[in-house]
Design a protein around this motif. Structure first.
Motif, PDB file in Angstrom:
ATOM      1  N   ALA A   1       0.827  -1.209   0.000  1.00  0.00           N
ATOM      2  CA  ALA A   1       0.000   0.000   0.000  1.00  0.00           C
ATOM      3  C   ALA A   1       0.860   1.258   0.000  1.00  0.00           C
ATOM      4  O   ALA A   1       0.426   2.321  -0.430  1.00  0.00           O
ATOM      5  CB  ALA A   1      -0.936  -0.003   1.203  1.00  0.00           C
ATOM      6  N   SER A   2       2.094   1.116   0.457  1.00  0.00           N
ATOM      7  CA  SER A   2       2.992   2.264   0.523  1.00  0.00           C
ATOM      8  C   SER A   2       4.403   1.804   0.172  1.00  0.00           C
ATOM      9  O   SER A   2       4.789   0.681   0.462  1.00  0.00           O
ATOM     10  CB  SER A   2       2.973   2.849   1.940  1.00  0.00           C
ATOM     11  OG  SER A   2       4.037   3.738   2.121  1.00  0.00           O
ATOM     12  N   THR A   3       5.181   2.683  -0.426  1.00  0.00           N
ATOM     13  CA  THR A   3       6.574   2.346  -0.730  1.00  0.00           C
ATOM     14  C   THR A   3       7.446   2.525   0.505  1.00  0.00           C
ATOM     15  O   THR A   3       8.562   2.031   0.552  1.00  0.00           O
ATOM     16  CB  THR A   3       7.121   3.234  -1.863  1.00  0.00           C
ATOM     17  OG1 THR A   3       6.954   4.599  -1.503  1.00  0.00           O
ATOM     18  CG2 THR A   3       6.401   2.941  -3.170  1.00  0.00           C
ATOM     19  N   ILE A   4       6.906   3.200   1.503  1.00  0.00           N
ATOM     20  CA  ILE A   4       7.671   3.469   2.732  1.00  0.00           C
ATOM     21  C   ILE A   4       7.600   2.299   3.711  1.00  0.00           C
ATOM     22  O   ILE A   4       8.590   1.907   4.311  1.00  0.00           O
ATOM     23  CB  ILE A   4       7.145   4.749   3.421  1.00  0.00           C
ATOM     24  CG1 ILE A   4       7.285   5.938   2.470  1.00  0.00           C
ATOM     25  CG2 ILE A   4       7.889   5.021   4.721  1.00  0.00           C
ATOM     26  CD1 ILE A   4       6.540   7.172   2.919  1.00  0.00           C
ATOM     27  N   ALA A   5       6.414   1.715   3.855  1.00  0.00           N
ATOM     28  CA  ALA A   5       6.199   0.660   4.848  1.00  0.00           C
ATOM     29  C   ALA A   5       6.936  -0.626   4.484  1.00  0.00           C
ATOM     30  O   ALA A   5       7.100  -0.959   3.322  1.00  0.00           O
ATOM     31  CB  ALA A   5       4.709   0.375   4.983  1.00  0.00           C
TER      32      ALA A   5
END
Length: 147
Positions: A107-111
């Motif tokens: 859902a996120s490139t950060i997580a």
């Protein structure tokens, strides 16, 4: 003579069943997240509305199913469990089969991608004179209990 009168009757029955198979079904499948409701690690790769199983549509089967499952750290659906479904015999089976095919992306490139436990509700609705009417009926159905 009796054999000749049966032929038109057989043809009429065959024609009626052929027409029933060509009937247009307006249907919708709504996907509702039950748990978690926010902060997802994974999201469905294909955000399109899932296809209504043709076998259910032809049988006129509508209802809902609540499923619990895991999304692996590689984005694969695993450990699918039917918590509840109405009607029990059909929708749980088809929902489980459908869910097992879904692919998930972060859902996120950060997580960090880790295993995530999810619970979804799938509502299967048919009716009306258009897809929009079926979708509207299905959104109303999602507010009802699935038990």
């Amino acid at each position: 003579m009796k054999a000749l009168t049966l032929i038109p009757l057989v043809l009429a029955i065959a024609s009626a069943s052929a027409l029933a198979k060509n009937k247009t079904f307006y249907a919708d499948v709504q996907v509702t997240d039950v748990a978690p409701t926010s902060g997802f690690i994974w999201e469905r790769a294909n955000q399109n509305t899932p296809k209504y199983p043709i076998e259910l549509a032809r049988s006129g089967i509508m209802g809902c199913a609540v499923l619990s499952f895991d999304i692996s750290d590689s984005g694969k659906t695993e450990n699918v469990e039917v918590i509840n479904s109405l009607p029990k015999k059909h929708l749980g089976k088809y929902s489980r089969k459908m869910l097992k095919k879904w692919k998930w992306v972060p859902a996120s490139t950060i997580a960090e991608t880790t295993t995530e436990k999810r619970t979804l509700r799938l509502d299967f609705c048919m009716g009306g004179e258009s897809t929009e009417q079926a979708q509207k009926a299905c959104k109303q159905q999602t507010k009802l209990a699935c038990s």
